[in-house]
Design a protein around this motif. Sequence first.
Motif, short mmCIF file in Angstrom:
data_model
loop_
_atom_site.label_atom_id
_atom_site.label_comp_id
_atom_site.label_asym_id
_atom_site.label_seq_id
_atom_site.Cartn_x
_atom_site.Cartn_y
_atom_site.Cartn_z
N LYS A 101 0.85 -1.19 0.00
CA LYS A 101 0.00 0.00 0.00
C LYS A 101 0.89 1.24 0.00
O LYS A 101 1.61 1.49 0.97
CB LYS A 101 -0.91 0.02 1.23
CG LYS A 101 -1.69 -1.27 1.44
CD LYS A 101 -2.75 -1.48 0.36
CE LYS A 101 -3.60 -2.71 0.67
NZ LYS A 101 -4.66 -2.93 -0.34
N LEU A 102 0.85 1.99 -1.08
CA LEU A 102 1.74 3.14 -1.22
C LEU A 102 1.05 4.42 -0.76
O LEU A 102 -0.10 4.68 -1.10
CB LEU A 102 2.17 3.28 -2.68
CG LEU A 102 2.90 2.08 -3.28
CD1 LEU A 102 3.30 2.37 -4.72
CD2 LEU A 102 4.13 1.69 -2.46
N VAL A 108 -4.28 1.70 6.13
CA VAL A 108 -5.39 1.66 5.18
C VAL A 108 -6.17 0.36 5.35
O VAL A 108 -5.68 -0.61 5.93
CB VAL A 108 -4.86 1.76 3.73
CG1 VAL A 108 -4.22 3.12 3.49
CG2 VAL A 108 -3.88 0.64 3.42
N PRO A 109 -7.41 0.32 4.83
CA PRO A 109 -8.16 -0.93 4.87
C PRO A 109 -7.50 -2.01 4.02
O PRO A 109 -6.64 -1.74 3.19
CB PRO A 109 -9.52 -0.53 4.28
CG PRO A 109 -9.59 0.96 4.39
CD PRO A 109 -8.18 1.45 4.28
N ASP A 110 -7.92 -3.24 4.23
CA ASP A 110 -7.41 -4.37 3.45
C ASP A 110 -5.90 -4.51 3.63
O ASP A 110 -5.14 -4.60 2.67
CB ASP A 110 -7.78 -4.20 1.98
CG ASP A 110 -7.62 -5.50 1.19
OD1 ASP A 110 -7.89 -6.57 1.75
OD2 ASP A 110 -7.22 -5.42 0.01
N ARG A 111 -5.48 -4.54 4.88
CA ARG A 111 -4.05 -4.56 5.20
C ARG A 111 -3.41 -5.89 4.82
O ARG A 111 -4.06 -6.94 4.84
CB ARG A 111 -3.87 -4.32 6.71
CG ARG A 111 -4.27 -2.96 7.15
CD ARG A 111 -4.37 -2.85 8.66
NE ARG A 111 -3.11 -3.15 9.34
CZ ARG A 111 -2.92 -2.96 10.64
NH1 ARG A 111 -3.91 -2.46 11.38
NH2 ARG A 111 -1.77 -3.27 11.19
N PRO A 112 -2.12 -5.86 4.48
CA PRO A 112 -1.42 -7.10 4.13
C PRO A 112 -1.54 -8.19 5.19
O PRO A 112 -1.68 -9.38 4.85
CB PRO A 112 0.03 -6.65 3.95
CG PRO A 112 -0.08 -5.23 3.52
CD PRO A 112 -1.25 -4.68 4.27
N CYS A 113 -1.46 -7.82 6.46
CA CYS A 113 -1.50 -8.84 7.52
C CYS A 113 -2.87 -9.49 7.67
O CYS A 113 -3.00 -10.49 8.37
CB CYS A 113 -1.03 -8.25 8.84
SG CYS A 113 0.78 -8.11 8.92
N GLU A 114 -3.88 -8.93 7.02
CA GLU A 114 -5.19 -9.57 7.02
C GLU A 114 -5.24 -10.74 6.05
O GLU A 114 -6.19 -11.51 6.05
CB GLU A 114 -6.27 -8.54 6.66
CG GLU A 114 -6.44 -7.44 7.69
CD GLU A 114 -7.42 -6.36 7.24
OE1 GLU A 114 -8.02 -6.53 6.15
OE2 GLU A 114 -7.58 -5.37 7.95
#
Length: 608
Positions: A114-115, A169-175
Motif C-alpha cells: 500500500k503506497l 489503510v483498509p485491506d491490510r497485508p496482515c489480514e
Amino acid sequence: MSHKLKLAGACLNQTPIDWENNLRNIRSAITQAKDQGVDLLCLPELCITGYGCEDLFLSQWLPEKATEKLIEILPYTKDIAVTIGLPIRFNDQIYNTTCLITDGTIAGFYAKQKLANDGVHYESRWFTPWPSQKIDTIQVDGNEYSIGHITVDYKGITIGFEICEDAWVPDRPCEHLKTKVDLILNPSASHFAFGKSEFREDLVVKSSKQFDCVYLYANLLGNEAGRMIYDGDVLIAQKGKLIGRNHRLWFHDFRLLEVEVDFDNHTATENIKPHYSDRKEEFSHAAGLALFDYCRKSRSKGFVLSLSGGADSSTIATLISFAVRTALEQRGKAGLEDKLGFKLKGETPGAITQQLLTTAYQATKNSSEATFNSAKNLAESIGATFYNWDIDAEVDQYRSTIEQAIGRKLTWELDDITLQNIQARTRSPIIWMLANLENKLLMATSNRSEGDVGYATMDGDTSGSISPIAGVDKHFVLQWLQYAEHHLGFTGLKEVNSLTPTAELRPEDQHQTDEDDLMPYEVLMKIEREAILHGKAPKQVFDSLKSDYEHKKLKDWIKKFFRLWTRNQWKRERYAPSFHFDDFNIDPRSWYRFPILSGGYLEELEKL
C-alpha cells in the motif's frame, strides 16, 4: 524450547544518499543492540538510501547501489536478526522493501503493498505496489531469495511484515497472511504532524490486538531531506497493550528501545518513555530539531535573521535558541561540534547562540522605539549577536529614482502598496550580505496565515533559505510565544508579547495593524481550515462558521480570504522551503496544489 526474545526498534537520523552517515547509523544501532543482548532489531523504512530521495528512486543506479550497501552490512549482523529498508529493482519495477537478515544471512525481502499517495506523499510516482499474497524469487549477489508477501520463522516464532502505509489503510497485508504470526515488524517513515503520535500509538496497540501478536514499529528521526520531520517513534505492543515507547524528537543519530518478550506466556518487560503534552511542546522540539538538522546537513555555520521585534521573527529567534539549549543538554558541546563540523567558542547556550545566530534590526522612519527595544532585549536575553541600522537612505534612493522616471511624486494616498513593499524589499539585500559573509542560513519569516492571503512582500520578508514557521498559522504563533515566555523560560519575550502585530510599513499616524489589514487571525485560521484542509467552497465555509460570527462581517472576511488566496498562488510557488507541522500545509511542492491562474471563485463568491 523457550520462546523468549529481546526485541528492539531503532529510529535513525538519515539523509538521502549520504551513504557514510546512513551506514554508520545502521552499524551503530546494530552494535548497540548486540551489546544489549537484543535478538531482533527493526530499523526504519528505506534507511539505507533515506526516504526522501524522490526522483532518484527512478534511476537505475540508486537501487543497485542500495543493494551493494546491504551486502556491506551483512557481516555486522552476526548473532542478531535485523530488518533494513531499501529500494529494490525487480522485473524493471522499483519496490519499497525491507530485508530481514538473520545471523549474517538474508532471509528474504518483504515488499510494500500500500503506497502512500496523499498529503505530503507521492510514493506511487516512484514505486510499484506489490500484489497481495504473491511471493517470487530474486537474485542478489549471486543467491536466490524470496521477495514479496513473505513470512519468516526465526527462533521458533513466525514473523510478518507491514511497511508504514500498509498499516494505515483498509485491506491490510496482515489480514491476508496464510499463517498466524507471533510478531509483526513495521519499519516506517511516518512524518511528524501535531497529534499524530497519539493516533500512531493507538494504531500499533490495536494492531497487536487485531492480529493477536506482538507489533513492533520503528520510525525515522529528524529533518531527513528538508521539509519533512520524523519524530523517532519506536512503539511496541503485545496483544492490545503498549509495552514500549521511545523518546521522540531527540537530537541523536539514533535511539534504541528494547523490551524482552515471552511469547509462550504472553508477557513482557515494559519500557515506556514519556511523551509531549500538547502542540506547543511538540512544536518547540520538532521545529528546534528541524532547524538544527537543516543547518548541519546544509553545511552552514548557523543562522541570520532580520529581527523586527514582532511575533514571527521573534518566534524563529526563540526556536533557534531552544534548539541550541536542547542540543547542548542532549549531546554536550563535543557532540554539537561533531554534528555541526566546526568548533564552538562558548560553553553555555547563550555563548553558543551568539556564534550561531546573527540578528539585525533594520529600521525605517516608520519603525517604533517599542519594536526596536523588543528586538534588542530578546536578542540580548538569548545571547544572539545583534546589529541595528536604518535603511531610510536606501529607500529614499529607490523612491527618488522611480519618481524621476515617472515624472511625479509617490504618495500614500495613491501608492500605498508600492511604498510599503519598497521598505520590506530594501531590507533584503543587506541581510543577504550578512548571511553570505558568515556562510549562514537566512531565515524567511512568513507564517502560514500570511501565505494564505499573500500578506508578505516577495523578495522582502519572504527572502531566505528556509521559512521555518510557514507551516503554522499566526494564531498558533501568538499562542506559542506566550508559552515560550511562561513555560520555556524565555523572559526576553515579554515585550514581544505585549505588542500588537504590525508590519510597521505605513507612517505611524496611520496606526497600521495586521488584523486591520486582514481580519482577526483566529477567524483567518478557521476559514483556512474549512477552505483548504476540508476543501469547502465559500458558501460551505460560511455555513460552517455562521453560528460564531456576525454574518455580514463573516461574509466580508470569507470574500477577502478567497480573493487574496486566488490572487497570491504565485507567491506560494516562490516561498522558501518550509517544515510540515500540521495535518495540512499550503506548500504546493509538498501538500496543496492550486492553479496560479484561475477564475477566482467569482461565481462561488456571488452566492454569498
